[in-house]
Design an enzyme around this catalytic site. Structure first.
Site, short mmCIF file in Angstrom:
data_model
loop_
_atom_site.label_atom_id
_atom_site.label_comp_id
_atom_site.label_asym_id
_atom_site.label_seq_id
_atom_site.Cartn_x
_atom_site.Cartn_y
_atom_site.Cartn_z
N ARG A 1 12.89 -13.70 0.90
CA ARG A 1 12.15 -14.77 0.20
C ARG A 1 13.04 -15.44 -0.84
NH1 ARG A 1 7.57 -10.84 -1.14
NH2 ARG A 1 6.42 -10.68 0.80
N ARG B 1 -5.43 0.00 0.10
CA ARG B 1 -4.68 -1.03 -0.62
C ARG B 1 -5.22 -2.39 -0.17
NH1 ARG B 1 0.96 -3.61 0.80
NH2 ARG B 1 1.26 -4.79 -1.10
N GLU C 1 3.20 4.26 -4.93
CA GLU C 1 1.97 3.45 -4.85
C GLU C 1 0.84 4.24 -4.19
OE1 GLU C 1 4.58 0.15 -3.49
OE2 GLU C 1 3.06 -1.11 -4.40
N HIS D 1 2.24 -6.36 -6.66
CA HIS D 1 2.84 -5.05 -6.99
C HIS D 1 2.17 -4.42 -8.20
CE1 HIS D 1 6.83 -6.64 -5.12
NE2 HIS D 1 6.19 -5.89 -4.22
N ASN E 1 -2.94 1.69 4.05
CA ASN E 1 -2.32 0.41 3.71
C ASN E 1 -2.13 -0.38 5.01
OD1 ASN E 1 -0.71 -1.69 2.93
ND2 ASN E 1 0.89 -0.44 1.98
#
Ligand code: AMP
Length: 396
Positions: free
Chosen positions: A240, A90, A383, A179, A7
């Protein structure tokens, strides 16, 4: 088969080696400060964490150091690189081009590059990582697993924005969602836990981490999700803003003498619960500060939970019902007060929590009562394992 899961970020690289038969992690770690100076963290299964500072001008040196650590005579998890059967990467944005994971070829890489426009911060780093691995492991098959692919099943009325249609045609501006690997993993696990076919369930997955998104999964398909063209839309997150009236951008730009990019940087990096509270983006700090009477920390927590509950309500409407709500990721798995505050707002759905169960951390657990009309679960996400499974499914 051993799968190396990679990743890549712009200056970092996280990795795990997973034995796909036992689904055990044989080794894991990360490279940080790539292009600055360089640090490798390596931890074999059951072993001590090792930290090595060494120059990493590019991702290629980082990958090379990871492979050296994995095959190191003393602490390496592998005897040789031949023990790596495949690499799963990823990739953040697959645009509309990728509706599922795919085996990487020159042509696939070119198509991923065409999506760079949509994720200028993430996709180029992902591609650099893929190229570095392809250079160093020439005969090993590689798979790209996209954050966006799972959401490609959304219907048009859910993914289109109410802006001139030509912008969709010319620039592919639409909601993509992110996601996806986590939402897919958790919703599938929910079906296993409740013992019902994946294709017959209505599940809402709340992936609440530093980045946070919600997904409505109906009959095994993502039908709506809270992130959009970029990960900025939707929930209030660590730093965010989530949804704001777009006019806020021009307003702040004029008042603070900034351009659009400057304001977007504030909405991405200086907003969310950190911007509201002035304390931290970390929910452990927020919980502690709120407990000591910090009103802004409490407000940030309240706003976060209110927004989550609002999206859950919207997705119950989108699916005309819900069977299971699942909480996952750092906050979803660990922060009991958030789960409770969200579920308290959803009493109208007939949800009742078992307080003692809700007060546990990080465990796969049903936290609602048996007679709760909607079942509520904590389901830890994984993940890396999901990427390893996808990789084996394609090359195994
Ligand atoms: P993630 O992005 O999934 O790693 O999640 C990061 C967020 O999870 C941070 O806001 C942390 O505060 C929160 N988190 C992680 N571990 C815990 C924990 N043990 N207790 C409370 N919050 C946690």
């Amino acid at each position: 088969m051993n799968v190396l899961v990679i990743n890549c970020g712009s200056s970092s690289l996280k990795y795990q080696v997973i034995d796909s038969d036992s689904e055990q992690v044989l080794a894991k770690g990360l490279c940080e400060r790539i292009g600055i100076d360089g640090r490798l963290v390596y931890q074999p299964k059951g072993g001590e964490k090792e930290i090595t500072d060494a120059p990493m001008p590019t991702h290629k040196e980082a990958v090379s150091m990871v492979l050296d650590a994995l095959t190191n005579e003393k602490t390496g998890a592998l005897k040789s690189l031949d023990e790596i059967g495949a690499v799963g990467h990823r990739v953040v944005h697959g645009g509309e081009k990728f509706t599922a994971s795919t085996v990487i070829s020159d042509e696939v890489l070119k198509t991923v590059e065409e999506c760079n426009d949509l994720a200028p911060l993430h996709n180029p780093a992902n591609i650099i990582g893929i190229n570095a691995c392809r250079d160093l492991m020439k005969d090993v098959p590689m798979v790209a697993v996209f954050d966006t692919a799972f959401h490609q099943t959304m219907p048009k009325e859910a993914f289109m924005y109410g802006i001139p249609y030509e912008y969709y045609e010319k620039y592919a501006i639409r909601k993509y969602g992110f996601h996806g690997t986590s939402h897919s993993f958790v919703s599938k696990r929910v079906a296993e836990i409740v013992g019902k076919p994946y294709e017959s369930l209505k599940t809402i997955v709340c992936h609440l981490g530093n980045g946070a998104s919600i997904c409505a999964v109906e009959n095994g398909k993502s039908v709506d999700t809270s992130m959009g063209l970029s990960p900025l839309e939707g929930l209030i997150m660590g730093t965010r803003s989530g949804d704001v009236d777009p006019s806020v951008i021009e307003f702040i730009a004029n008042k603070e003498n900034l351009d659009a990019a400057g304001v977007l940087s504030i909405l991405n990096k200086k907003s969310g619960v950190e911007g509201i509270s002035g304390v931290s983006s970390d929910f452990r700090d927020l919980e502690a500060a709120a407990g000591e009477g910090n009103e802004k920390a409490q407000l940030a927590l309240d706003m976060f939970c209110y927004r989550v509950a609002k999206y859950v309500g919207a997705y119950v409407a989108a699916m005309n019902g819900v069977d299971v709500i699942a909480f996952t990721a750092g906050i979803g798995e660990n922060t009991a007060i958030v789960r409770k505050a969200v579920c308290d707002r959803l009493g109208y759905l007939g949800i009742t929590l078992v307080e003692e169960k809700n007060n546990t951390r990080g465990e796969e657990l049903k936290i609602s009562t048996d007679d709760s009309k909607v079942a509520v679960y904590v389901v830890p996400t994984n993940e890396e394992l999901a990427i390893a499974r996808e990789t084996v499914a394609l090359v195994g």
